[in-house]
Design a protein around this motif. Sequence first.
Motif, PDB file in Angstrom:
ATOM      1  N   PRO A  35      30.776  28.122  38.525  1.00  0.00           N
ATOM      2  CA  PRO A  35      31.682  28.603  40.150  1.00  0.00           C
ATOM      3  C   PRO A  35      30.792  30.112  40.275  1.00  0.00           C
ATOM      4  O   PRO A  35      30.569  30.435  39.023  1.00  0.00           O
ATOM      5  CB  PRO A  35      32.641  28.208  39.305  1.00  0.00           C
ATOM      6  N   PRO A  36      30.899  30.652  41.436  1.00  0.00           N
ATOM      7  CA  PRO A  36      30.490  31.539  41.382  1.00  0.00           C
ATOM      8  C   PRO A  36      31.356  33.228  40.593  1.00  0.00           C
ATOM      9  O   PRO A  36      32.721  32.607  39.566  1.00  0.00           O
ATOM     10  CB  PRO A  36      30.834  32.593  42.965  1.00  0.00           C
ATOM     11  N   GLY A  37      31.244  34.197  40.101  1.00  0.00           N
ATOM     12  CA  GLY A  37      31.859  34.615  38.933  1.00  0.00           C
ATOM     13  C   GLY A  37      33.139  35.632  39.597  1.00  0.00           C
ATOM     14  O   GLY A  37      33.458  35.740  41.380  1.00  0.00           O
ATOM     15  N   ASP A  38      34.116  35.751  38.871  1.00  0.00           N
ATOM     16  CA  ASP A  38      35.275  36.429  39.930  1.00  0.00           C
ATOM     17  C   ASP A  38      34.697  37.539  40.859  1.00  0.00           C
ATOM     18  O   ASP A  38      35.929  37.578  41.393  1.00  0.00           O
ATOM     19  CB  ASP A  38      36.101  36.884  37.929  1.00  0.00           C
ATOM     20  N   ALA A  39      33.629  38.349  40.565  1.00  0.00           N
ATOM     21  CA  ALA A  39      33.916  39.250  40.869  1.00  0.00           C
ATOM     22  C   ALA A  39      33.595  39.343  42.318  1.00  0.00           C
ATOM     23  O   ALA A  39      33.257  40.016  43.294  1.00  0.00           O
ATOM     24  CB  ALA A  39      32.649  40.207  40.714  1.00  0.00           C
ATOM     25  N   TRP A  40      33.326  37.789  43.085  1.00  0.00           N
ATOM     26  CA  TRP A  40      33.077  37.497  44.032  1.00  0.00           C
ATOM     27  C   TRP A  40      34.233  36.961  44.955  1.00  0.00           C
ATOM     28  O   TRP A  40      34.179  38.080  45.670  1.00  0.00           O
ATOM     29  CB  TRP A  40      32.240  36.233  44.066  1.00  0.00           C
ATOM     30  N   HIS A  41      34.737  36.969  44.524  1.00  0.00           N
ATOM     31  CA  HIS A  41      37.104  36.702  45.296  1.00  0.00           C
ATOM     32  C   HIS A  41      36.420  35.555  45.629  1.00  0.00           C
ATOM     33  O   HIS A  41      37.174  35.451  46.963  1.00  0.00           O
ATOM     34  CB  HIS A  41      36.950  37.804  45.656  1.00  0.00           C
TER      35      HIS A  41
END
Length: 487
Positions: free
Chosen positions: A31-37
């Motif tokens: 999944p996209p990292g948390d920084a992407w929200h």
Amino acid sequence: MANIDHVFVLVMENRSFDHVFGLSGIDGVKPPGDAWHFSDGADDRLTDDPPHEFDDVQDQISGLPPMSGFNTGASAAIAMKGFQPPALPVVSQLAQNFVLFDNWFSSMPGPTWPNRFFVHAASSGGLDNSPSGITSGEAVTIDSLGFTFENGTVFDRLSSHGKKWRVYHADAFPQVLAIKGLVGGFFDTETFRSIDPAAGDKSDPFKRDLASDYKIAYTFIEPDYGLLSGDFAAGNSQHPVGSMSAGEHFIKYVYETIRQSPVWQKSVLLITWDEHGGFFDHKLPPTAEPPGDGDQNRRRALHPRQFAFDQLGVRVPALLISPWAPHGQLGSKLFPLPGSSDGVAFDHASIVRSVLETFEINEPLTQRDAKSPSWNDALLDQPRADGSDGPLTLDAPPAPALDVAPAATAAVTANHIGGFALIAHALDLQMAKDKAQVAAIHDNALFAARMGMVAPAGKPAANPISGETLKDYVAYIARETKAHKKP
């Protein structure tokens, strides 16, 4: 080498890879990292259509880091959400049983029409934005309404080598009719037939044809865009204001019909989405080989840009389905790129490359498909054994959500109806020719007055043509076409 006699291609609408699979939990898909929200909670049917014209996409893929533009603007709350299991059981099962390309991109950073042309011609002929609609009825011919490509299309190349092709369409008329020369054959049931999951085993031409002696080498399938209703909310194409689940039902039907037919053992089915539809993906589109052909369609964009076609568009899902496809593999693993975990980049021109290669036609259409990777390199030397070559049936998706946003479709229709209006115009002229009567667009009692083709007495011609008039015209011609077309 895989023994393939039939290639099927189904192209759905407007979804990015992360939007569909980023939160799927499928092995190897991070999944996209948390920084992407980026979060779950995507709705089955949306109240808005995230912007995705050329300028919009430039904003979305820009920023620091690149791709952070999705998280700004009025549609950010929609664009930054994806699906978690079990919301999309059909495509999830297909990904787990066959090949999921996590390295497939749309062909250019823009909307539906240029990207769909790349599926057929490995080029858009210079079109880099949505096409303009009907502006005049004077000196217009069926052929002049069509889009042209310097080196022709995959259909031309197949025909010149004696290979049969066919289009099955769930809508009253498919987008492929925008290509010059195809409208004249639309009412010929040898090359254009409907696909209707609700018709039943004996009534649906697609299911009936596959159950008999199917001799078609290349089959292109288009979903229902909802043109009969005049907007995109009633179709099964997975256009954002339509239902994602309705598209899941359609994909399930297409797969199961092929899987349960006699042609399965020598077939490949490729399912992809034309472009990202304004939904977030975290992978920066890589550079691309320009097609190197003419740009005669550039001026037909409503807002033409001077794009060099040297960059791919946003990443979209793609599924390679066949008894010859390896089980549960990712495209990035099957096609590694030295020094990167992303894999070799595929785009819609790979459809042209792979189809022609399958049928031993070594004549690329453009520089783009000549340099594109082929999915044939992933196919097995021997088919998977009976019983392990894919499920006969797939789990049923949820029932489609009810229409929650009838008011929002006006803006959506305005952004997409222009190109379909050109197809409607060409079909209108063709039906008038067939019936020896006046075309609806030239009939003052129908559309001529509203479209400024014939001015009402004492009143100036209408100019410009309103979006509501175009919507009504497209819906009317869709109904007339369905009635005129032979079963």
